[in-house]
Every structure is written in C-alpha cells, then in structure tokens.
Scaffold this active site. Structure first.
Site, PDB file in Angstrom:
ATOM      1  CD  GLU A 185       7.014 -12.285 -20.685  1.00 28.95           C
ATOM      2  OE1 GLU A 185       7.274 -12.728 -19.576  1.00 28.95           O
ATOM      3  OE2 GLU A 185       5.884 -11.864 -21.002  1.00 28.95           O
ATOM      4  CE  LYS A 207       9.071 -13.535 -17.470  1.00 30.85           C
ATOM      5  NZ  LYS A 207       8.117 -14.347 -16.755  1.00 30.85           N
ATOM      6  NE  ARG A 223       4.147   1.833  -1.638  1.00 31.31           N
ATOM      7  CZ  ARG A 223       5.278   1.165  -1.440  1.00 31.31           C
ATOM      8  NH1 ARG A 223       6.296   1.358  -2.247  1.00 31.31           N
ATOM      9  NH2 ARG A 223       5.387   0.312  -0.447  1.00 31.31           N
ATOM     10  CD  GLU A 235       8.619 -17.721 -15.766  1.00 29.98           C
ATOM     11  OE1 GLU A 235       7.756 -18.290 -16.464  1.00 29.98           O
ATOM     12  OE2 GLU A 235       8.565 -16.508 -15.511  1.00 29.98           O
ATOM     13  CE  LYS A 282       1.959  -7.947 -14.473  1.00 30.03           C
ATOM     14  NZ  LYS A 282       3.147  -8.805 -14.522  1.00 30.03           N
ATOM     15  CD1 TRP A 320      -1.570  -5.630  -2.667  1.00 33.47           C
ATOM     16  CD2 TRP A 320      -2.201  -4.748  -4.598  1.00 33.47           C
ATOM     17  NE1 TRP A 320      -1.484  -6.607  -3.615  1.00 33.47           N
ATOM     18  CE2 TRP A 320      -1.858  -6.110  -4.806  1.00 33.47           C
ATOM     19  CE3 TRP A 320      -2.643  -3.988  -5.691  1.00 33.47           C
ATOM     20  CZ2 TRP A 320      -1.936  -6.713  -6.063  1.00 33.47           C
ATOM     21  CZ3 TRP A 320      -2.706  -4.599  -6.930  1.00 33.47           C
ATOM     22  CH2 TRP A 320      -2.356  -5.939  -7.113  1.00 33.47           C
ATOM     23  CG  HIS A 331      13.467 -38.136 -27.190  1.00 30.53           C
ATOM     24  ND1 HIS A 331      13.611 -39.436 -27.612  1.00 30.53           N
ATOM     25  CD2 HIS A 331      13.692 -38.144 -25.851  1.00 30.53           C
ATOM     26  CE1 HIS A 331      13.886 -40.210 -26.573  1.00 30.53           C
ATOM     27  NE2 HIS A 331      13.945 -39.444 -25.493  1.00 30.53           N
ATOM     28  CG  ASN A 386       3.014  -0.753   2.930  1.00 24.27           C
ATOM     29  OD1 ASN A 386       2.476  -1.772   2.490  1.00 24.27           O
ATOM     30  ND2 ASN A 386       4.204  -0.342   2.532  1.00 24.27           N
ATOM     31  N   GLY A 387       1.702  -3.119   5.114  1.00 19.75           N
ATOM     32  CA  GLY A 387       2.361  -4.304   5.652  1.00 19.75           C
ATOM     33  C   GLY A 387       1.323  -5.333   6.066  1.00 19.75           C
ATOM     34  CB  CYS A 420      -0.850   0.035   1.260  1.00 16.43           C
ATOM     35  SG  CYS A 420      -1.863  -1.426   1.491  1.00 16.43           S
TER      36      CYS A 420
HETATM   37  C1  AGP Z   1       4.527 -13.735 -17.910  1.00 11.93           C
HETATM   38  O1  AGP Z   1       5.697 -13.029 -17.915  1.00 11.93           O
HETATM   39  C2  AGP Z   1       3.470 -13.247 -18.799  1.00 11.93           C
HETATM   40  N1  AGP Z   1       3.248 -11.865 -18.656  1.00 11.93           N
HETATM   41  C3  AGP Z   1       2.237 -14.122 -18.921  1.00 11.93           C
HETATM   42  O2  AGP Z   1       2.665 -15.368 -19.361  1.00 11.93           O
HETATM   43  C4  AGP Z   1       1.353 -14.306 -17.673  1.00 11.93           C
HETATM   44  O3  AGP Z   1       2.006 -15.080 -16.712  1.00 11.93           O
HETATM   45  C5  AGP Z   1       0.032 -14.972 -18.100  1.00 11.93           C
HETATM   46  O4  AGP Z   1      -0.642 -14.138 -18.980  1.00 11.93           O
HETATM   47  C6  AGP Z   1      -0.847 -15.337 -16.939  1.00 11.93           C
HETATM   48  O5  AGP Z   1      -1.250 -14.216 -16.215  1.00 11.93           O
HETATM   49  P1  AGP Z   1      -1.967 -14.362 -14.818  1.00 11.93           P
HETATM   50  O6  AGP Z   1      -1.013 -14.997 -13.880  1.00 11.93           O
HETATM   51  O7  AGP Z   1      -2.335 -12.965 -14.433  1.00 11.93           O
HETATM   52  O8  AGP Z   1      -3.181 -15.230 -15.030  1.00 11.93           O
END
Ligand code: AGP
Length: 607
Positions: free
Chosen positions: A486, A483, A28, A479, A602, A75, A502, A101-102, A2
C-alpha cells in the site's frame, strides 16, 4: 489522545491565543473543544461537541475575558462526544476548571468516593473527578499548587492536566504522568501545551515537563516540582529549531514514522481500556453459539490473529471473515445464535458496517472494537470497546493494528478465564507479557530501525516480495505484505508458509526476497523446513527472529531481531513492527510519500 493548552499573558486576552493554539492541536482529537478563562474572580467556560470551527461559529471561542486560561481539544475515551463531556470540567463551586489528556484508571472508585462526600458530577468522563478532588483540597485551605499535587497523588493512570482556579487567579497548575506536556517561555507570556507545534508561532523556547512533575505558571515565572516529594526541579528553556510542519509531526519526517514510534505508548493505553465493557464482551463471546470476526484490511488481519488467540487460549473456534465477502460467504448461516465481533479502526468502513447491518437484521448480536468513540460502528453495536490509540493520520494502519491485537488478546484471556480454560498461572504469565510488550516494541524500534533501513536499501529494486509465516504469524505475514504494497507499491504475496509449496514457490528464483516470520513457538521447526525449501531455489531469506536464534540466523541472508520470550499469541504485536518499518523505508527509498499513498483513503466509505 487529546490536546491541552494554557496561557498566562502579561497583557491582552487569552481566549484568541488559546483558540489559535487549539487549531494547531486539532490533529490530536477533534470531537469536542472547550476553553476556560478567569477575570475579576469569575470563571468563564465555553465548550461543546464538534470541530473547533463549528464550535467557534456557535459560541465565539474568542469571546471570553481575561488574560489567563486553558483550552482542550478532545478525542473521546470515556463518555461520548457531547457538550457535557467536553473539557474543561469544573468543580461543584464553579471555581476550578481542569483539562486533561490521558486516562484515569481508578476514576470509578474516585467518582463513588466523591459522590459519597456530596459532590455532584455531571459527565461520563474520567476527568471530572479531578476538579472535584482539587476542590476538596482547596477547601482544606491548601494553595492551588498543593491542592493539585494532593489530587494527582490520588490518580492512577496517565495524565497531563492543567488547572485554573478563581482562588489564585494568576496561576495555571499542571501535572504530568505519561501524557506529554511542554512549557513555552516568552517575554510577555508563559504557555503550557501537549506538544511543541502548539507553541511554535508563539515562542521557540520550550521546556519539557517529565513524568511525575508538577508545574506552576505564574507572573513570577515557572516552577517545577516533583510530585513525589515536592522537591524543586531546575530546568532551562531550550531553543527549538523545528519548522511548524516538522513540529506537527513531532520532529519525524512523516506521520507514519511518528505513529510507529508511538506504539509503546499506545500499547500501554490498551492496558487501560474500559474493563467493564471488555468483560461484558467476553461474557457475550463465552455464551455465543458461533462467533464471526469481521473486518477489512489491516483490521481483518487483527481478526485473523484473534482467531488463533481465541482458539489457543479459550478453546473457542471463530470465523474470521473479510467484511466485503461476509454476506455471500456466511450470510445465510447467520442468525439469532450468531455473535459478530466487528473490528474497525475508524468505525466507518462501509463494507464492515454493511456486514454488521446485515447480521443485525438477522438478529445476530454485534460487538465492536474501534478507535473512534461515537463512530457509526459504536452506535450500531450492542457493546463496544475503544482501543485508545488516538488519531492515526498516516493512511497505513500501524499503531492501531498493534493496539487492536493487544485488546483482542486481553479479550481472549477473559473468555478463557470464563470458560475455565487457562490456569491462574497462565493468565498471570500472559498478563505480565502484555505489560512487557511496550518496552519490547520500544527496543525493536530503537535497535532494529537502521538495520531495516539497510534491508530496504538492499532490496529497493526487487520486483516482488513473498511474506511467509505459520500459525498466528500468518496474520503477521499478511499484514507485512499489505503494508509494503500500500505504501511502497511493491507487489507482495503473503501466505501461510505451509501453503507456499502449493503455488507461491513457483515465483522463487535466485535473489527473490522471501520474508519469514520466525517466532520461537511450536511452528519454529517447520518454518525452518520452509526456509530450506526457499533457499534451495535461490530465494534471499529475510528472517524476523528472536534474539539469539542461531538456527535461523545461519539460514538467513538478512535478519532482524526482536526481544525473546514474548508469548506466542502476542508475537504478532512484536514481529509486525519491523515489517511496518520495512514498508516505510522502502517507500522513502523509492521516493514515495508514505503518509499519502496513491489511490487509498484512510477511511473507505464506498462499497
Ligand atoms: C491499512 O493500512 C489500510 N489503510 C486499510 O487496509 C484499513 O485497515 C481498512 O480500510 C480498514 O479500516 P478500518 O479499520 O478503519 O475499518
């Protein structure tokens, strides 16, 4: 996470100053907002759920009298985003207002204790116990600073608080443990805030309040004391040369880097998630006939890692499923005996929600792990846990991934305990490792960042990367690959190392970068075999390994070391951090903005 802000002005109204500062802190947290001021012995409070602009339109946040006040942008962690849960919270007598906040870990015990003494608490928050505790000490004729000091001695958890009271209407008293707090010093005013950006248009002279310190702002200036023994701490203001843009990012060039660096803190927060709900979830999982772990993107990788955790710790087989594939792949097999654990940082991803709704329609039980209280996912699940990572602004999920893993590991441990599959010694061992993780992650960030940056430089022009890991490190490999793709737009192929022969091995030619995730677990020896296969074809080996792992070091062209001794099911939390840094530095090397990668959002709210 927050945002808190307070000010005491020599002249003029505090409310518009607080309102403007809260706008700067809105990143925040933005589900509720509130302000409190004092004039002529009366406390004025305005607060409501919603973003600052919407609440201002309804309530006119500038229309509170007085030259002293506090404000909060929330938040939600404990209690949904409702007006009653918005800060500031007040005591029974309406004389004290507190913002926080916390997370107060022992709030349930304190709440009961206060109620037994006749206090009436109205919200579902952990924060509300604080003004009531202060009220008790003020009634015992303590001054405000002493009352806050005694009250915070009762708190367990993280906090940065600011309190005002009609009893001493010219003071703001603050205290800090773990959550950030800075003072702003100007000719005509003193301020306190969660971070420097909130202060910058007002003053560039700041003082950082440290953990375990109590701060009093008054017409005489500011005074800092140690909470432990009330000894006075002398600090001088520093002049900040941050631009407002830099300041919002905490001095980091990008949100993504800031969020990577926040991981020690966000991981500590995961050790404070609401135990009751975690336990309830574990009960559902323990009794489930079949368990599906459902998510998209990074959250799916957390599910994949979790499937190893549930299997290894609790001997519980689960099906990790990509949410967009769920209906076709598993739809007909879901029913009343199915339990779905949906994982979504945002709680709004359309594919995840779609799969959850489908499963619900087939009478499955839905459990959820998310970062956003009151998101759609929390409303359609039977039990949910909020991972307490705070807002993540960078499109690439970083701190929210490691937090998901930490919560899922805790969940797996609880299920294991209920099923009688782990000894108390093993439980204690892993619980200790979980508490060591934040420091270990901190060590990786501090000691390996430059090395990773050099690796990014070296492989800047590579056309593609291969990421390989075995066992739970498969999830880490996936993962790491995601990263890099993307944000640096480098084709990255991630596979379980055993599968590499394979098909993917066909890609490898001299100089082709192959990233191996090599924790010293039961996969170590076989991974060495896979490294040899890649080396034999001229692949350039970039190894992520534990400190002092000489066997791997000898084989690697480049290596990154992480602290040794973190248990194998927890290893992804540690090993993913250099991969986040690698993606970040590659993006920067190539001149891309890691915070706003092309074509991505996002929160993905389309099918
Ligand atoms: C991850 O870096 C991405 N931005 C994307 O794969 C993300 O994890 C995915 O869209 C799922 O989002 P969520 O966790 O909000 O459901």
């Amino acid at each position: 996470m927050c945002g808190i802000f307070g000010c005491t002005l020599k002249k003029g109204n505090a409310a518009p100053v607080i309102h403007a500062a809260l706008k700067r802190l809105e990143y925040r947290g933005y589900d509720s907002v509130g302000e409190a001021t004092i004039l002529d012995g009366k406390l004025y409070v305005k607060k409501d759920r919603g973003k600052i602009d919407a609440v201002h339109e309804l309530h006119d946040l500038d229309d509170l009298p007085g030259s002293i006040g506090i404000g909060h942008t929330r938040w939600a962690t404990h209690g949904a985003p409702l007006q009653v849960n918005a800060h500031p919270h007040v005591d029974c007598g309406g004389r004290i207002a507190v913002i926080h906040n916390g997370i107060i870990e022992n709030f349930a015990d304190l709440r009961l204790e206060l109620q037994n003494r006749g206090h009436v608490l109205k919200s579902k928050t952990d924060t509300e116990v604080i003004p009531h505790l202060i009220e008790d000490y003020l009634n015992k004729s303590h001054g405000l600073a002493d009352a806050v000091l005694e009250a915070v001695k009762r708190l367990e958890g993280s906090y940065s608080i600011a309190a005002i009271s009609t009893k001493e209407p010219d003071k703001i008293v603050c205290a800090r443990n773990e959550s950030p707090l800075v003072i702003g010093v100007a000719e005509e005013a003193l301020y306190c805030a969660s971070d420097v950006p909130a202060l910058l248009p007002l003053t560039n002279k700041t003082v950082t309040v440290d953990n375990g310190e109590l701060l009093t702002l008054s017409p005489q200036g500011f005074e800092i004391k140690k909470i432990r023994d009330s000894s006075v701490v002398t600090k001088k203001p520093k002049v900040s040369d941050w631009s407002p843009e830099m300041a919002v990012k905490g001095g980091y060039p990008h949100f993504m880097l800031k969020e990577i660096h926040e991981q020690p803190t966000t991981l500590r927060n995961t050790l404070r998630v609401q135990e009751h709900y975690l336990d309830l979830m574990a009960t559902f999982l323990e009794r489930a006939q079949e368990v599906y772990l459902m998510a998209c993107g990074t959250s799916y990788h957390a599910c994949l890692a979790a499937s190893y955790m549930f299997s290894k710790l609790a001997f519980l087989g689960t099906h990790p499923v990509i949410a967009s594939e769920c209906v076709e792949q598993q739809g007909k097999s879901m029913g009343i005996d199915s339990t779905i654990l949906a994982v979504s940082q945002s709680g709004e991803t359309t594919d995840t929600l779609g799969a959850v709704m489908y499963a619900r329609d087939r009478a499955a039980t839905v459990l959820a792990l998310t970062n956003v209280v009151d998101s759609t996912l929390t409303r359609i699940s039977r039990v949910y846990v909020v991972q307490q990572s705070g807002p993540e602004i960078g499109v690439a999920a970083t701190k929210t991934f490691t937090s998901q893993l930490s919560v899922l590991a805790q969940l797996a441990l609880r299920v294991a305990k209920k099923r009688g599959k782990v000894s108390q010694d093993e439980m204690d061992y892993l619980a200790d490792k979980l508490t060591e993780l934040p420091d270990a992650v901190e060590a990786v960030i501090q000691t390996q960042d430059e090395k990773v940056r050099q690796i990014a430089k070296k492989y800047r022009d590579a056309k593609a990367f291969l990421f390989l890991g075995r066992g739970i490190s498969t999830a880490t490999a996936y993962e790491g690959g995601l990263k890099l793709m993307e944000i640096a737009y480098v084709p990255a192929i991630a596979f379980p190392a055993g599968e590499s022969k394979h098909g993917p091995i066909g890609l490898v030619e001299p100089g082709f970068p192959v990233v191996f995730i090599c924790p010293k677990d039961e996969t170590h020896k076989t991974v060495i075999g896979n490294i040899m296969e890649m080396k034999a074809r001229g692949g350039s080996i970039i190894a992520l390994m534990e400190e002092g792992d000489e066997e791997i070091k000898k084989l690697a062209d480049d290596y990154v070391e992480v602290p040794k001794g973190i248990g194998d099911v927890l290893s992804p939390i540690l090993f993913v951090v250099p991969l986040q840094l690698l993606a970040y530095h590659m993006a920067v090397e190539k001149g891309y903005d890691p915070d706003m990668p092309r074509n991505l959002a996002k929160s993905v709210t389309v099918k």
